[in-house]
Enzyme design. Sequence first.
Site, short mmCIF file in Angstrom:
data_model
loop_
_atom_site.label_atom_id
_atom_site.label_comp_id
_atom_site.label_asym_id
_atom_site.label_seq_id
_atom_site.Cartn_x
_atom_site.Cartn_y
_atom_site.Cartn_z
N GLY A 137 -45.04 -21.12 -18.30
CA GLY A 137 -44.66 -21.23 -19.71
C GLY A 137 -43.79 -22.44 -19.98
N CYS A 138 -42.73 -22.22 -20.75
CA CYS A 138 -41.85 -23.31 -21.15
C CYS A 138 -41.09 -23.91 -19.97
CB CYS A 138 -40.86 -22.81 -22.20
SG CYS A 138 -41.63 -22.27 -23.75
N ALA A 139 -40.92 -23.15 -18.90
CA ALA A 139 -40.21 -23.67 -17.72
C ALA A 139 -41.03 -24.71 -16.97
CB ALA A 139 -39.84 -22.53 -16.78
N ALA A 140 -42.32 -24.80 -17.27
CA ALA A 140 -43.21 -25.66 -16.49
C ALA A 140 -42.88 -27.14 -16.62
CB ALA A 140 -44.66 -25.40 -16.89
N PHE A 333 -36.54 -23.61 -19.23
CA PHE A 333 -36.41 -22.16 -19.10
C PHE A 333 -37.70 -21.50 -19.58
CE2 PHE A 333 -32.17 -23.75 -20.64
CZ PHE A 333 -31.59 -23.83 -19.38
#
Length: 360
Positions: A137-140, A333
């Site tokens: 997700g956004c942590a990628a 995150f």
Amino acid sequence: MATLCRPAVSVPEHVITMEETLDLARAHHADHPQLPLALRLIENTGVRTRHMVQPIEETLKHPGFAERNALYEAEAKARVPAVVRRALDDAGLRTTDIDVIIYVSCTGFMMPSLTAWLINAMDFSSDTRQLPIAQLGCAAGGAAVNRAHDFCTAYPEANALIVACEFCSLCYQPTDLGVGSLLSNGLFGDGVAAAVVRGRGGTGITLERNGSYLIPKTEDWIAYDVRATGFHFMLDKRVPTTMEPLAPALQALAGHHGWNASELDFYIIHAGGPRILDDLSKFLQVPPDAFRFSRATLTEYGNIASAVVLDALRRLFDEGGAQDSARGLLAGFGPGITAEMALGRWSRPDDRSGLAEATV
């Protein structure tokens, strides 16, 4: 030492404003018992504009997962190459100089990955490694930087290309009426970003250390429920509280490096929402202005998932960069709840001697 160079970023041409988002919520969910709460939460995001790959009239339809995923593939192939070319130009490299392509996306699915298509379509070398990451997700965005750092540490003469492609609007689900879903409908936007990590040379953040941290027992706080209609985004109301346990993880990473995370010169942080940035400012004890690049991304583009950290870094470049050997933190995150963190110094090719002395 590996250097994260200037990112290239592109957002689609179709724009929706905060006011239009609120009007649509009122029109489509007039009898929703929690509509006032959802409207207040959307307003509090601070997102003024978002960009989408389709006009809003088309975005609000749901033609089925197969058609949406086909659109994801078509739009990725149409939009990614130009961003990649700009990133390569900014790093002073050609496609044949790239040794690994790290592709991150959580808003569509392709197999083979877009990496295979890029290698063929843009004349990358046939022995270019491929590393697609689809489930962070956004942590990628942070994970891509860290895996590029790892690769260039293992192969010091190598260069890595990072590509983040997120079309969040293609995950809109008209039947999902939870407050978390309504909030996400006013928070997420579409964007494509790319950046090069050079094993040698380059201007940007010379990467020195990276790390990951997962908050125990939070894996269901941000999730996809995969159904016949596609990806249904699930957002727990406790997600905004996650900076309190994550701030110590950032401090610990910096402490292992002999740094104080509260006393760095620049911060490139994933802008999941304003509460995330406000709380991180509080728990890291840094001024709110330290996250101005992330706030600008959130305000102008919304949460563009894995592409946020690259856009925030692009804004630091646009400001003229940081002082020579300035110390900084980059963090993304996402689901897990996971933090992907990196530490580095600002450097230019002619700063290398000074950087070496600073790290002795």
